[in-house]
Design a protein around this motif. Sequence first.
Motif, PDB file in Angstrom:
ATOM      1  N   ALA A   1      11.549   0.662  -9.243  1.00  0.00           N
ATOM      2  CA  ALA A   1      11.047   1.749  -8.402  1.00  0.00           C
ATOM      3  C   ALA A   1      10.070   2.586  -9.210  1.00  0.00           C
ATOM      4  N   PRO A   2       8.997   3.065  -8.565  1.00  0.00           N
ATOM      5  CA  PRO A   2       8.037   3.895  -9.295  1.00  0.00           C
ATOM      6  C   PRO A   2       8.690   5.227  -9.700  1.00  0.00           C
ATOM      7  N   THR A   3       8.326   5.693 -10.867  1.00  0.00           N
ATOM      8  CA  THR A   3       8.860   6.963 -11.347  1.00  0.00           C
ATOM      9  C   THR A   3       7.781   8.019 -11.241  1.00  0.00           C
ATOM     10  N   GLY A   4       8.215   9.244 -11.079  1.00  0.00           N
ATOM     11  CA  GLY A   4       7.277  10.351 -10.994  1.00  0.00           C
ATOM     12  C   GLY A   4       6.724  10.519  -9.594  1.00  0.00           C
ATOM     13  N   PRO A   5       5.876  11.519  -9.404  1.00  0.00           N
ATOM     14  CA  PRO A   5       5.322  11.774  -8.073  1.00  0.00           C
ATOM     15  C   PRO A   5       4.306  10.699  -7.681  1.00  0.00           C
ATOM     16  N   THR A   6       4.300  10.372  -6.395  1.00  0.00           N
ATOM     17  CA  THR A   6       3.340   9.405  -5.871  1.00  0.00           C
ATOM     18  C   THR A   6       2.594  10.030  -4.702  1.00  0.00           C
ATOM     19  N   LEU A   7       1.485   9.428  -4.337  1.00  0.00           N
ATOM     20  CA  LEU A   7       0.706   9.930  -3.223  1.00  0.00           C
ATOM     21  C   LEU A   7       1.454   9.724  -1.901  1.00  0.00           C
ATOM     22  N   ALA A   8       2.216   8.616  -1.791  1.00  0.00           N
ATOM     23  CA  ALA A   8       2.979   8.358  -0.578  1.00  0.00           C
ATOM     24  C   ALA A   8       4.109   9.371  -0.410  1.00  0.00           C
ATOM     25  N   ALA A   9       4.708   9.799  -1.514  1.00  0.00           N
ATOM     26  CA  ALA A   9       5.791  10.773  -1.434  1.00  0.00           C
ATOM     27  C   ALA A   9       5.274  12.164  -1.083  1.00  0.00           C
ATOM     28  N   ALA A  10       3.997  12.439  -1.329  1.00  0.00           N
ATOM     29  CA  ALA A  10       3.430  13.753  -1.034  1.00  0.00           C
ATOM     30  C   ALA A  10       3.135  13.926   0.450  1.00  0.00           C
ATOM     31  N   SER A  11       3.173  12.866   1.213  1.00  0.00           N
ATOM     32  CA  SER A  11       2.869  12.934   2.638  1.00  0.00           C
ATOM     33  C   SER A  11       4.057  13.507   3.407  1.00  0.00           C
ATOM     34  N   VAL A  12       3.756  14.212   4.502  1.00  0.00           N
ATOM     35  CA  VAL A  12       4.817  14.755   5.349  1.00  0.00           C
ATOM     36  C   VAL A  12       4.983  13.940   6.627  1.00  0.00           C
TER      37      VAL A  12
END
Length: 125
Positions: free
Chosen positions: A49-60
Amino acid sequence: MIERTRTLRPLALLCGAAILLAAPLHAQDALTASAPREPVPASAEPAPAPTGPTLAAASVAVRRPAADVNAPAPAAARGHDRGTALMIVGGAAILTGLVVGSGAGYAISVAGAVVGLYGLYLYLQ
């Protein structure tokens, strides 16, 4: 009229009990008829799994989860087979005959019982 209703009440209860008791038996057959799954090889490791913040996780936005490649295909939805349909129609005819009453209602109830029992026979085959 009341005497005929008293004689049909046990018949209606018997048919209703037969219909309700047959449903769990059919459900058990579906569990044993499923196809066996193929074992997943031990060498197949899941991707990290990717670690740290991602652009996909920043989406609402609401997103559909990705389909699992190793997941088995869902079972096809089965409609009512012929036996189930005949049991439903037979039960409805019995109730209709009880509501109608008199000689015609008695005939409708007996015909509904015959149709329902034939549907139960097909259902259990």
